[in-house]
Write a protein that holds these residues in place. Structure first.
Motif, mmCIF file in Angstrom:
data_model
loop_
_atom_site.group_PDB
_atom_site.id
_atom_site.type_symbol
_atom_site.label_atom_id
_atom_site.label_comp_id
_atom_site.label_asym_id
_atom_site.label_seq_id
_atom_site.Cartn_x
_atom_site.Cartn_y
_atom_site.Cartn_z
ATOM 1 N N ARG A 196 -39.645 9.993 -14.328
ATOM 2 C CA ARG A 196 -39.853 11.414 -14.180
ATOM 3 C C ARG A 196 -40.844 11.410 -14.413
ATOM 4 N N GLU A 197 -40.535 11.897 -15.861
ATOM 5 C CA GLU A 197 -41.140 12.181 -17.302
ATOM 6 C C GLU A 197 -42.442 11.480 -17.243
ATOM 7 N N GLU A 198 -42.643 10.567 -17.031
ATOM 8 C CA GLU A 198 -43.887 9.485 -16.899
ATOM 9 C C GLU A 198 -44.474 9.491 -15.488
ATOM 10 N N LEU A 199 -44.093 10.040 -14.759
ATOM 11 C CA LEU A 199 -44.657 10.242 -13.565
ATOM 12 C C LEU A 199 -45.492 11.559 -13.696
ATOM 13 N N VAL A 200 -45.055 12.650 -14.152
ATOM 14 C CA VAL A 200 -45.436 13.576 -14.393
ATOM 15 C C VAL A 200 -46.456 13.625 -15.853
ATOM 16 N N ALA A 201 -46.249 13.095 -16.525
ATOM 17 C CA ALA A 201 -47.606 13.017 -17.633
ATOM 18 C C ALA A 201 -48.488 11.933 -16.958
ATOM 19 N N LEU A 202 -48.334 11.020 -16.035
ATOM 20 C CA LEU A 202 -49.595 9.855 -15.200
ATOM 21 C C LEU A 202 -50.158 11.357 -14.736
ATOM 22 N N LEU A 203 -49.472 12.250 -13.562
ATOM 23 C CA LEU A 203 -50.238 13.063 -13.307
ATOM 24 C C LEU A 203 -51.117 14.284 -13.617
ATOM 25 N N MET A 229 -54.340 15.562 -11.341
ATOM 26 C CA MET A 229 -53.621 14.840 -10.199
ATOM 27 C C MET A 229 -52.301 15.445 -9.614
ATOM 28 N N SER A 230 -52.469 16.271 -8.247
ATOM 29 C CA SER A 230 -50.612 16.633 -8.235
ATOM 30 C C SER A 230 -49.962 15.405 -7.588
ATOM 31 N N PRO A 231 -48.555 15.708 -7.086
ATOM 32 C CA PRO A 231 -48.120 14.794 -6.659
ATOM 33 C C PRO A 231 -48.651 14.104 -4.979
ATOM 34 N N ARG A 232 -48.965 15.239 -4.402
ATOM 35 C CA ARG A 232 -49.406 14.974 -3.334
ATOM 36 C C ARG A 232 -51.245 14.053 -3.066
ATOM 37 N N ASP A 233 -51.337 14.503 -3.890
ATOM 38 C CA ASP A 233 -53.037 13.877 -4.226
ATOM 39 C C ASP A 233 -52.427 12.306 -4.552
ATOM 40 N N LEU A 234 -51.068 11.518 -4.706
ATOM 41 C CA LEU A 234 -50.910 10.558 -5.975
ATOM 42 C C LEU A 234 -50.150 10.045 -4.538
ATOM 43 N N LEU A 235 -50.655 10.460 -3.467
ATOM 44 C CA LEU A 235 -48.741 10.012 -2.698
ATOM 45 C C LEU A 235 -49.403 9.019 -1.704
ATOM 46 N N ARG A 236 -48.829 7.528 -1.582
ATOM 47 C CA ARG A 236 -49.790 6.728 -0.565
ATOM 48 C C ARG A 236 -48.196 7.005 0.603
ATOM 49 N N GLU A 237 -49.692 6.484 1.939
ATOM 50 C CA GLU A 237 -48.508 7.021 3.674
ATOM 51 C C GLU A 237 -49.046 5.100 3.606
ATOM 52 N N LYS A 238 -49.917 4.916 3.633
ATOM 53 C CA LYS A 238 -49.628 3.385 4.363
ATOM 54 C C LYS A 238 -48.991 2.154 3.309
ATOM 55 N N GLY A 239 -47.723 2.163 5.069
ATOM 56 C CA GLY A 239 -46.903 1.044 4.236
ATOM 57 C C GLY A 239 -45.992 1.598 3.554
ATOM 58 N N THR A 240 -45.154 2.537 3.970
ATOM 59 C CA THR A 240 -44.177 3.561 3.187
ATOM 60 C C THR A 240 -43.562 4.551 4.378
ATOM 61 N N PRO A 241 -42.673 4.818 3.252
ATOM 62 C CA PRO A 241 -41.493 5.948 4.527
ATOM 63 C C PRO A 241 -42.321 7.295 4.752
ATOM 64 N N TYR A 242 -43.447 7.395 4.440
ATOM 65 C CA TYR A 242 -43.863 8.416 4.412
ATOM 66 C C TYR A 242 -43.877 9.730 6.003
ATOM 67 N N ALA A 243 -44.164 8.784 7.017
ATOM 68 C CA ALA A 243 -44.306 9.842 7.848
ATOM 69 C C ALA A 243 -42.738 9.857 8.447
ATOM 70 N N GLN A 244 -41.665 9.022 7.236
ATOM 71 C CA GLN A 244 -40.394 9.332 8.510
ATOM 72 C C GLN A 244 -39.617 10.639 7.545
#
Length: 140
Positions: free
Chosen positions: A40-47, A52-67
């Motif tokens: 989590r710390e590494e991901l926050v540092a990357l963001l 970017m915000s977490p929403r900016d880095l979300l992938r929808e295609k091929g993921t459980p995003y909608a579910q």
């Protein structure tokens, strides 16, 4: 500093980015993020580095995003980070880290912005598209 790529070998964009890094003369540290997800710390540092915000880095295609209902605008950054930690496939990749910066390499040629040697010559992506790197004219 070594070049690090957060990589998914099943993703064509990620494979193209990795190949461009190697063609530049670098042998990167390859982090297969589905096998070894960032903390989590590494991901926050990357963001933060990506601005970017977490929403900016979300992938929808091929993921459980909608579910998971992640399109709900009321979800907090913390909730989105929780989802990314539980389901790393939600993290849009490839992300490349070099001493010159951090980039989400979509499209893959964005990696050229942060490589020490961006003059990789003409590069043919898996789909046949040819990328002419910085510093080279169209005649090659």
């Amino acid at each position: 500093m070594t070049v690090r790529i957060y990589h998914n070998p099943a993703c064509g964009t990620s494979r193209n980015t990795l190949a461009m890094i190697r063609q530049s003369g670098e042998e990167p540290e390859v982090v297969e993020y589905l096998v070894t997800p960032p903390s989590r710390e590494e991901l926050v540092a990357l963001l933060i580095a990506l601005d970017m915000s977490p929403r900016d880095l979300l992938r929808e295609k091929g993921t459980p995003y909608a579910q998971l209902g992640l399109g709900d605008p009321r979800l907090t950054d913390g909730a989105l980070l929780d989802a990314m930690m539980a389901h790393p496939i939600l993290i849009n990749l490839p992300i490349v880290v070099t001493e010159k910066g951090v980039r989400l390499c979509r499209p893959s040629e964005r990696v050229l912005e942060i490589l020490a040697n961006p003059d990789i010559g003409p590069f043919t992506k898996e789909d046949g598209e040819v990328v002419i790197s910085a510093g080279l004219d169209q005649a090659g």
